[in-house]
Each structure stands twice: as structure tokens, then as C-alpha cells.
Motif scaffolding. Structure first.
Motif, PDB file in Angstrom:
ATOM      1  N   MET A   1     -12.035  11.570  -1.718  1.00  0.00           N
ATOM      2  CA  MET A   1     -11.297  10.320  -1.469  1.00  0.00           C
ATOM      3  C   MET A   1     -10.505  10.442  -0.171  1.00  0.00           C
ATOM      4  N   SER A   2     -10.457   9.356   0.605  1.00  0.00           N
ATOM      5  CA  SER A   2      -9.773   9.406   1.891  1.00  0.00           C
ATOM      6  C   SER A   2      -8.273   9.404   1.713  1.00  0.00           C
ATOM      7  N   ARG A   3      -7.605   9.786   2.796  1.00  0.00           N
ATOM      8  CA  ARG A   3      -6.137   9.827   2.755  1.00  0.00           C
ATOM      9  C   ARG A   3      -5.566   8.442   2.498  1.00  0.00           C
ATOM     10  N   THR A   4      -6.177   7.398   3.125  1.00  0.00           N
ATOM     11  CA  THR A   4      -5.677   6.043   2.937  1.00  0.00           C
ATOM     12  C   THR A   4      -5.832   5.609   1.495  1.00  0.00           C
ATOM     13  N   SER A   5      -6.990   5.906   0.887  1.00  0.00           N
ATOM     14  CA  SER A   5      -7.210   5.495  -0.491  1.00  0.00           C
ATOM     15  C   SER A   5      -6.204   6.137  -1.429  1.00  0.00           C
ATOM     16  N   ARG A   6      -5.826   7.361  -1.183  1.00  0.00           N
ATOM     17  CA  ARG A   6      -4.854   8.024  -2.064  1.00  0.00           C
ATOM     18  C   ARG A   6      -3.508   7.321  -2.040  1.00  0.00           C
ATOM     19  N   HIS A   7      -3.241   6.571  -0.951  1.00  0.00           N
ATOM     20  CA  HIS A   7      -1.964   5.882  -0.847  1.00  0.00           C
ATOM     21  C   HIS A   7      -2.010   4.465  -1.403  1.00  0.00           C
ATOM     22  N   LEU A   8      -3.214   4.001  -1.822  1.00  0.00           N
ATOM     23  CA  LEU A   8      -3.297   2.644  -2.339  1.00  0.00           C
ATOM     24  C   LEU A   8      -2.571   2.524  -3.673  1.00  0.00           C
ATOM     25  N   THR A   9      -1.788   1.457  -3.814  1.00  0.00           N
ATOM     26  CA  THR A   9      -1.069   1.170  -5.046  1.00  0.00           C
ATOM     27  C   THR A   9      -1.929   0.271  -5.918  1.00  0.00           C
ATOM     28  N   PRO A  10      -1.527   0.016  -7.183  1.00  0.00           N
ATOM     29  CA  PRO A  10      -2.305  -0.875  -8.039  1.00  0.00           C
ATOM     30  C   PRO A  10      -2.468  -2.282  -7.483  1.00  0.00           C
ATOM     31  N   THR A  11      -1.626  -2.705  -6.554  1.00  0.00           N
ATOM     32  CA  THR A  11      -1.751  -4.051  -5.985  1.00  0.00           C
ATOM     33  C   THR A  11      -2.460  -4.036  -4.643  1.00  0.00           C
TER      34      THR A  11
ATOM     35  N   GLU B   1     -10.910   0.419   1.774  1.00  0.00           N
ATOM     36  CA  GLU B   1     -11.515   0.524   0.441  1.00  0.00           C
ATOM     37  C   GLU B   1     -12.803  -0.287   0.365  1.00  0.00           C
ATOM     38  N   ILE B   2     -12.822  -1.456   1.001  1.00  0.00           N
ATOM     39  CA  ILE B   2     -14.045  -2.262   1.031  1.00  0.00           C
ATOM     40  C   ILE B   2     -15.169  -1.473   1.695  1.00  0.00           C
ATOM     41  N   ALA B   3     -14.862  -0.807   2.814  1.00  0.00           N
ATOM     42  CA  ALA B   3     -15.875  -0.035   3.540  1.00  0.00           C
ATOM     43  C   ALA B   3     -16.349   1.157   2.725  1.00  0.00           C
ATOM     44  N   GLU B   4     -15.416   1.834   2.046  1.00  0.00           N
ATOM     45  CA  GLU B   4     -15.782   2.993   1.236  1.00  0.00           C
ATOM     46  C   GLU B   4     -16.682   2.601   0.065  1.00  0.00           C
ATOM     47  N   ARG B   5     -16.456   1.418  -0.453  1.00  0.00           N
ATOM     48  CA  ARG B   5     -17.272   0.923  -1.580  1.00  0.00           C
ATOM     49  C   ARG B   5     -18.541   0.243  -1.079  1.00  0.00           C
ATOM     50  N   LYS B   6     -18.682   0.156   0.278  1.00  0.00           N
ATOM     51  CA  LYS B   6     -19.832  -0.485   0.915  1.00  0.00           C
ATOM     52  C   LYS B   6     -20.014  -1.912   0.402  1.00  0.00           C
ATOM     53  N   GLU B   7     -18.908  -2.654   0.386  1.00  0.00           N
ATOM     54  CA  GLU B   7     -18.926  -4.022  -0.141  1.00  0.00           C
ATOM     55  C   GLU B   7     -18.679  -5.069   0.949  1.00  0.00           C
ATOM     56  N   GLN B   8     -18.858  -4.708   2.230  1.00  0.00           N
ATOM     57  CA  GLN B   8     -18.697  -5.693   3.283  1.00  0.00           C
ATOM     58  C   GLN B   8     -19.712  -6.819   3.085  1.00  0.00           C
ATOM     59  N   THR B   9     -19.263  -8.039   3.257  1.00  0.00           N
ATOM     60  CA  THR B   9     -20.128  -9.203   3.127  1.00  0.00           C
ATOM     61  C   THR B   9     -20.966  -9.353   4.381  1.00  0.00           C
TER      62      THR B   9
ATOM     63  N   ARG C   1      -6.621  -6.048  -3.742  1.00  0.00           N
ATOM     64  CA  ARG C   1      -7.708  -5.072  -3.651  1.00  0.00           C
ATOM     65  C   ARG C   1      -9.064  -5.716  -3.915  1.00  0.00           C
ATOM     66  N   PRO C   2     -10.131  -5.161  -3.334  1.00  0.00           N
ATOM     67  CA  PRO C   2     -11.475  -5.715  -3.547  1.00  0.00           C
ATOM     68  C   PRO C   2     -11.939  -5.637  -4.991  1.00  0.00           C
ATOM     69  N   THR C   3     -11.371  -4.731  -5.767  1.00  0.00           N
ATOM     70  CA  THR C   3     -11.749  -4.630  -7.184  1.00  0.00           C
ATOM     71  C   THR C   3     -11.256  -5.834  -7.986  1.00  0.00           C
ATOM     72  N   GLN C   4     -10.349  -6.608  -7.411  1.00  0.00           N
ATOM     73  CA  GLN C   4      -9.777  -7.769  -8.105  1.00  0.00           C
ATOM     74  C   GLN C   4     -10.288  -9.095  -7.533  1.00  0.00           C
ATOM     75  N   GLU C   5     -11.430  -9.060  -6.873  1.00  0.00           N
ATOM     76  CA  GLU C   5     -11.953 -10.262  -6.211  1.00  0.00           C
ATOM     77  C   GLU C   5     -12.141 -11.420  -7.186  1.00  0.00           C
ATOM     78  N   GLU C   6     -12.631 -11.158  -8.371  1.00  0.00           N
ATOM     79  CA  GLU C   6     -12.885 -12.245  -9.326  1.00  0.00           C
ATOM     80  C   GLU C   6     -11.604 -12.981  -9.672  1.00  0.00           C
ATOM     81  N   ARG C   7     -10.525 -12.236  -9.881  1.00  0.00           N
ATOM     82  CA  ARG C   7      -9.239 -12.872 -10.190  1.00  0.00           C
ATOM     83  C   ARG C   7      -8.644 -13.565  -8.980  1.00  0.00           C
ATOM     84  N   GLN C   8      -8.950 -13.076  -7.792  1.00  0.00           N
ATOM     85  CA  GLN C   8      -8.437 -13.701  -6.573  1.00  0.00           C
ATOM     86  C   GLN C   8      -9.007 -15.100  -6.358  1.00  0.00           C
ATOM     87  N   ARG C   9     -10.109 -15.415  -7.029  1.00  0.00           N
ATOM     88  CA  ARG C   9     -10.736 -16.736  -6.886  1.00  0.00           C
ATOM     89  C   ARG C   9     -10.142 -17.777  -7.822  1.00  0.00           C
TER      90      ARG C   9
END
Length: 461
Positions: free
Chosen positions: A1-11, A227-235, A438-446
Motif C-alpha cells: 500500500m502506498s504512503r498516501t493510501s495509509r493516510h486516507l481516513t474513512p471519509t 486511490e482511484i489510480a491504484e484501484r485502476k478505476e479511472q473513467t 472516496r471512490p469506494t463510496q461512489e454509489e452513495r455519492q449519486r
């Protein structure tokens, strides 16, 4: 896991205080420089460009054409927004910020060495407009990247404050621009200002761009995009996805911004400067000083509004702001028409209260409105469309209204109408304070975007 990802909070924000401060400083500095360039052009359009580049059209028409050249750049903001949104959602926020900064700086510096109509004939206004178009493309891509870097790095409960950082860069840019023009007016009085004084603020952009580039290149990428790039979820086609699913949101967000932009460009678009000097006969130096003081007030209320929105909500802050802005817009020209510098100063200071309240929370609210996969495209394109509907031609429209009716009070009716439209758009959207980015919450963001949708479940944020 990257250094940036380790600093990501639940939001979906980053915890490191030092990183957040560095990003905040970079967004303020970069936005300040971008808008210094932009406002210098707008102010000179009101003060000198009519005489230097459009003089053969006649006194009244040359002023309208000069303000028209201000508005033309807005037509190209969507192109900048589309390009920046597409690549910002695919390759990241940071590279776009560097590119837009350099593009704006080069275009601005070149304006400082342009020949006038007396020197080059019709090629002078053509070249001026082409460089203004480049400024428009740059401005269309700048804002979205700056606000996402600021807000996506911020703690969820302080997004309004950190989002106000790129916002205050705009009034700081106005302050720097009007202050520089004041100094030039003092160093090069009378005809000397028309000959050389106006060019120096444009050439000074070279120094500012070098500073801004050095600051921005050292900032880390947004943790949400990382995180989007790490998950390879770019549109693959973020702009197409945006309009397929969120066209109503883009239009409403654009109208939310349009009211602020239309009224704000009475000052930042150079109209008040021209009206005070050409119509009321006030001296150029005191008028520029009044604009400078209004820039200070606008800065204070923009920052304050961002902080307040963290407590009472972005939507509520906007509602209060547009009510105050509509009242101030109705009173602006009756007060200005007193014909004294103090009256002009008071009118502008009162106007900045509502302008700040409807600008400070914008970065946080727009970021919270759009899902992560199309967020850069969404905030950039909404901003660009709002700029066209609102500020693009508001100085030109004001000049036309005055030319057609002979009464500046009619300009106030136009401005109040824009405030009402923006207020209605604001009322149709929901508050989104603290939503998970976060990209994991995209469905709720809609969900929970419009007032006809159910609000977000507060316990699941």
C-alpha cells in the motif's frame, strides 16, 4: 500500500497536517497568480484597451468591444474545463494545475508586448483576442484542479475552510492586480500610463508564474485520485459519463455560480472602473483604490463564509448570501451615482459581503456534489458554464444597457434578476456536508443531491 493510501481516513481525506497546509498554500498561490493575470486584463479593458485597440469603432462602441473581448474568453472556458476534466479524471489533478498555470502566464506576458492599433492596425485587436482566448482555456481548467486538491486533502469537518483557500486566491489576485495598476498609475501618470504603464503588470506575470510553478510542482497528488489510480478505476470518458448521468446537476450548479459571477464581474470585469472614470468623471487612482479595498473585504468574507459553511451548511450559507447580494445589487448604482469616491467605495464594500458568502463555500459544495469518477469534469464544466451564463458578458451587457437606456439603475435590475435565478438553483440542491469522497463510496455519492431525492442517511457518512 502506498504512503498516501495509509493516510486516507474513512471519509477519503488525508490526515497529515503538514501536507494539508502545503496543499492549501499551493492552491492559494496558484489561484492568486492565475486570477491576477485574468483581472489585469479585465481592468485594462475598462481603462485603456478601448482607446488602444478598438478606437476606430468610436468612443461608445470601442468600450463595448473592449468588454466584449473580456467576455470572449469565457466562451473558451468550457473547452479548458472539458480538457482539464477529461485528463484530470484520467491522469490526476496535479499535472493539470501546472499546465494551466504556465498557459495563463505565457498568454499574459505576451499581451504586455502587443502592438496597439496605431502600430499594427487590425492585427492588434486580433492578437489581443487570441491571447485572451488562451487565458480563457487556462482559467477553465485551473479552478477545478485547485479546489479538488484543496478539498480532497481536507478533513471532512473542515472542507469549507480548506476549500476557501483557492477561493480567496481570487480576491487576492484582484488585490494584487488593482494594487499593481495603482502603482503604475502613480509612476506613469496621464498619457504615460497609456503608453507604457499598463504593460508592466502583464510583464510582471513572468515572475509570478515562475514562483507558482516552483510551489505547485512540489505538492503531492490528491489522495482520492491516488486511490482511484491504484484501484485502476479511472473513467475512460469522464465527460460523456458526466452528461449521461448528471446533466441536471451540471446545469443547476452552473446557475448557482452564475449569480455571483454576473454581479462580481461588475468589479472584476472592469465595468465599475470604467463607469467611475468615464461616466462619473472620477480620477483613475481613487477608483482603483476603491476596488483594492473591496478586494480586501471580499477576501475576508470569502474566508469567513468557508468557515461558517462547515457549521451551518454550504446551502444555508448560499441562501443567506444571495439574499444579501440581491439587496446590495439593487442599491449599488443608486449609491455609486452620488458621484463621490467614498460612495463608490461603500457600494463596493457592501457588495462584497454577499459575494463572499456565495463564493467561499463553492469549492467544498461542488466537490461534495459530484461522484469521484467524474468529479474533476463536473466541478470544472459547471464552473465554466456558470461563468458564461453569469460573468462572461455582464460588463458588456451593463455597457449596452447604459448605452440603450441612459440610466445605470437598469443595470441593477439585471443584476438582481441574476441573483434570484441563482437563489432558485440553490434551493433545488441539498446540503452535502461531510459526505464520503472516496471512490469506494461512489454509489452513495449519486444519491441525495436534489431536494426531490431523499437526504443522505446522516449515520452512514
Amino acid at each position: 500500500m502506498s504512503r498516501t493510501s495509509r493516510h486516507l481516513t474513512p471519509t477519503g481525506t488525508i490526515q497529515a497536517t503538514r501536507d494539508r497546509r502545503r496543499v492549501a498554500f499551493a492552491t492559494v498561490a496558484g489561484t492568486t497568480i492565475e486570477w491576477y493575470d485574468y483581472f489585469t486584463y479585465a481592468a485594462c479593458a475598462g481603462l485603456v484597451f478601448g482607446a488602444l485597440f478598438f478606437e476606430p469603432a468610436g468612443e461608445g462602441i470601442s468600450t463595448i468591444l473592449a468588454f466584449g473581448s473580456v467576455g470572449i474568453s469565457f466562451l473558451f472556458r468550457p473547452l479548458g474545463a472539458f480538457l482539464a476534466g477529461h485528463f484530470g479524471d484520467k491522469i490526476g489533478r496535479k499535472p493539470i494545475l501546472v499546465i494551466t498555470l504556465l498557459l495563463m502566464g505565457v498568454a499574459t506576458a505576451l499581451i504586455g508586448v502587443l502592438p496597439t492599433y496605431a502600430m499594427a492596425g487590425v492585427w492588434a485587436p486580433i492578437l489581443l483576442i487570441l491571447l485572451r482566448i488562451l487565458q480563457g482555456i487556462s482559467a477553465g481548467g485551473e479552478w477545478g484542479g485547485a479546489v479538488l486538491m484543496a478539498v480532497e486533502h481536507a478533513p471532512a469537518k473542515r472542507r469549507g475552510f480548506f476549500g476557501s483557500m483557492p477561493q480567496i486566491g481570487v480576491p487576492i489576485g484582484l488585490l494584487l492586480s488593482s494594487g499593481m495598476l495603482q502603482v503604475m498609475n502613480w509612476l506613469f501618470p496621464g498619457d504615460a500610463f497609456l503608453e507604457w504603464g499598463w504593460r508592466i503588470p502583464f510583464l510582471f506575470s513572468i515572475v509570478l508564474i515562475a514562483l507558482g510553478y516552483w510551489i505547485r510542482r512540489g505538492v503531492e497528488e490528491s489522495p482520492v485520485f491516488t486511490e482511484i489510480a491504484e484501484r485502476k478505476e479511472q473513467t475512460s470518458a469522464p465527460v460523456a459519463k458526466l452528461f449521461a448521468r448528471f446533466t441536471p446537476l451540471v446545469l443547476l450548479a452552473a446557475l448557482v455560480f452564475a449569480g455571483n459571477n454576473a454581479i462580481g464581474y461588475m468589479t472584476t470585469g472592469g465595468y465599475i472602473q470604467n463607469y467611475g472614470t468615464a461616466e462619473l468623471g472620477l480620477e483613475r487612482g481613487p477608483v482603483l483604490a476603491a476596488v483594492t479595498w473591496s478586494g480586501v473585504s471580499w477576501l475576508v468574507f470569502t474566508l469567513l463564509a468557508g468557515i461558517i459553511s462547515d457549521y451551518i451548511g454550504r446551502r444555508t450559507t448560499y441562501i443567506i448570501g444571495y439574499v444579501l447580494l440581491g439587496i446590495a445589487a439593487a442599491l449599488t448604482f443608486p449609491v455609486v451615482n452620488i458621484g463621490e469616491v467614498w460612495a463608490l467605495t461603500v457600494a463596493l464594500l457592501v457588495l462584497t459581503v454577499g459575494l463572499g458568502l456565495t463564493y467561499g463555500p463553492q469549492a467544498a459544495w461542488f466537490t461534495e456534489l459530484f461522484p469521484s469518477s467524474v468529479r474533476f469534469s463536473g466541478v470544472s464544466i459547471s464552473y465554466a458554464i456558470g461563468s458564461i451564463v453569469g460573468g462572461a458578458f455582464s460588463p458588456m451587457i451593463a455597457a449596452w444597457i447604459l448605452e440603450a437606456t441612459g440610466d445605470a439603475l437598469n443595470i441593477g435590475y439585471y443584476l438582481v434578476g441574476m441573483a434570484v435565478i441563482a437563489l432558485v438553483a440553490t434551493l433545488l440542491l441539498r446540503n452535502r456536508n461531510g459526505i464520503n469522497l472516496r471512490p469506494t463510496q461512489e454509489e452513495r455519492q449519486r444519491t441525495g443531491i436534489y431536494i426531490w431525492q431523499k437526504p443522505l442517511d446522516e449515520t452512514r457518512r
